[in-house]
Design an enzyme around this catalytic site. Structure first.
Site, PDB file in Angstrom:
ATOM      1  N   GLY A  67       7.869  -0.901  -0.074  1.00  0.00           N
ATOM      2  CA  GLY A  67       7.609  -0.766   1.361  1.00  0.00           C
ATOM      3  C   GLY A  67       8.301  -1.868   2.135  1.00  0.00           C
ATOM      4  O   GLY A  67       9.053  -2.665   1.572  1.00  0.00           O
ATOM      5  N   GLU A 110       9.943 -10.016  -4.853  1.00  0.00           N
ATOM      6  CA  GLU A 110      10.474  -8.718  -4.408  1.00  0.00           C
ATOM      7  C   GLU A 110      11.962  -8.847  -4.108  1.00  0.00           C
ATOM      8  O   GLU A 110      12.766  -8.013  -4.500  1.00  0.00           O
ATOM      9  CB  GLU A 110       9.711  -8.233  -3.170  1.00  0.00           C
ATOM     10  N   GLY A 130       2.749  -9.213   2.553  1.00  0.00           N
ATOM     11  CA  GLY A 130       1.825  -9.165   1.421  1.00  0.00           C
ATOM     12  C   GLY A 130       1.960 -10.393   0.521  1.00  0.00           C
ATOM     13  O   GLY A 130       1.279 -10.517  -0.495  1.00  0.00           O
ATOM     14  N   LYS A 157       6.666   1.162  11.316  1.00  0.00           N
ATOM     15  CA  LYS A 157       7.415  -0.031  10.871  1.00  0.00           C
ATOM     16  C   LYS A 157       8.776  -0.139  11.568  1.00  0.00           C
ATOM     17  O   LYS A 157       9.453  -1.148  11.436  1.00  0.00           O
ATOM     18  CB  LYS A 157       7.614   0.000   9.362  1.00  0.00           C
ATOM     19  N   SER A 196       0.827  -1.213   0.000  1.00  0.00           N
ATOM     20  CA  SER A 196       0.000   0.000   0.000  1.00  0.00           C
ATOM     21  C   SER A 196       0.862   1.264   0.000  1.00  0.00           C
ATOM     22  O   SER A 196       0.448   2.299  -0.527  1.00  0.00           O
ATOM     23  CB  SER A 196      -0.920  -0.004   1.227  1.00  0.00           C
ATOM     24  N   ASP A 198       7.742  -4.296   6.110  1.00  0.00           N
ATOM     25  CA  ASP A 198       6.916  -4.534   7.302  1.00  0.00           C
ATOM     26  C   ASP A 198       7.646  -4.160   8.586  1.00  0.00           C
ATOM     27  O   ASP A 198       7.030  -3.772   9.567  1.00  0.00           O
ATOM     28  CB  ASP A 198       6.512  -6.013   7.356  1.00  0.00           C
TER      29      ASP A 198
END
Ligand code: DER
Length: 220
Positions: free
Chosen positions: A71, A92, A86, A110, A30, A73
């Site tokens: 991004g 990734e 995700g 985070k 996101s 976590d």
């Protein structure tokens, strides 16, 4: 400021690192979505040109990526990351491992003192064959850290989550620090049946953190 506002602030700052003509690796969470939207707007305005954006799944056509923006976590004080909540950690990690620069964008929630410190999942992608056996080996590996291993499931029927690569995810939850991350990574990857894990050790070159007090840019 909402958490999403902070994500947008971090994402827009990362887009400032982009130059026309670059090959970009773009993340799927996101926070990364705000960067993708911003890039689209700059392209429409003609402020950016000739950008090749490869979603985190297409290295064969562009084996060298100038810049990845994604991004995370968790981010520890050494810029090590947890990613993969995700579900796309393998692709990734492949794309971001092929990048000259990897810019991570996060809101301040985070930040952790040590990997696993959020108490949330550190994902491990495993093949489906004998996943219970693999999960128990992973849990035993980190028993001193109070590790609990759980198969990631979806919906009320608790069907196993299947990754884009047709694998399962075992989420590891730690009660204490697992110490040396490189050693932990090596021991995880030595387990036959493990494909990849969500610790991105020494991979980020820049981390942009958006918080209530403003933006912080941490460089490796
Ligand atoms: O790596 C991941 O799958 C994570 O979810 C990471 O991309 C963060 O996602 P977020 O920006 O939606 O929190």
């Amino acid at each position: 400021l909402t958490q999403d506002d902070l994500k947008k602030i971090a994402a827009y700052k990362a887009v400032e690192y982009i130059e026309s003509g670059m090959v970009l690796g773009l993340g799927t969470g996101s926070t990364a979505k705000h960067a993708v939207d911003r890039i689209g707007k700059l392209l429409r305005q003609g402020k950016l040109k000739d950008i090749v954006g490869i979603p985190t799944s297409n290295l064969d056509s562009h084996p060298v990526v100038d810049l990845a923006i994604d991004g995370a976590d968790e981010v520890d004080p050494y810029l090590n990351l947890v990613k993969g909540r995700g579900g796309s950690l393998l692709r990734e990690k492949m794309v971001e491992g092929a990048c000259k620069k990897f810019v991570v964008i996060v809101d301040e929630s985070k930040l952790v003192n040590y990997i696993g410190g959020s108490g949330l999942a550190m994902p491990v992608e495993v093949i489906q064959f004998c996943w219970k056996f693999t999960a128990s080996r992973l849990q035993n590996l980190f028993q001193e850290s109070g590790c609990v291993a759980k198969l990631r499931t979806l919906g009320e029927k608790a069907e196993p989550y299947v990754t884009d690569n047709g694998n399962y995810i075992i989420d590891l939850y730690f009660k204490q620090s697992i110490g040396d991350l490189k050693a932990a990574s090596d021991s995880i990857l030595q387990i036959a049946g493990v494909v990849e894990h969500g610790m991105f050790i020494d991979m980020a070159t820049t981390v942009i953190v958006a918080g209530e007090l403003g933006l912080i840019v941490k460089n490796k």
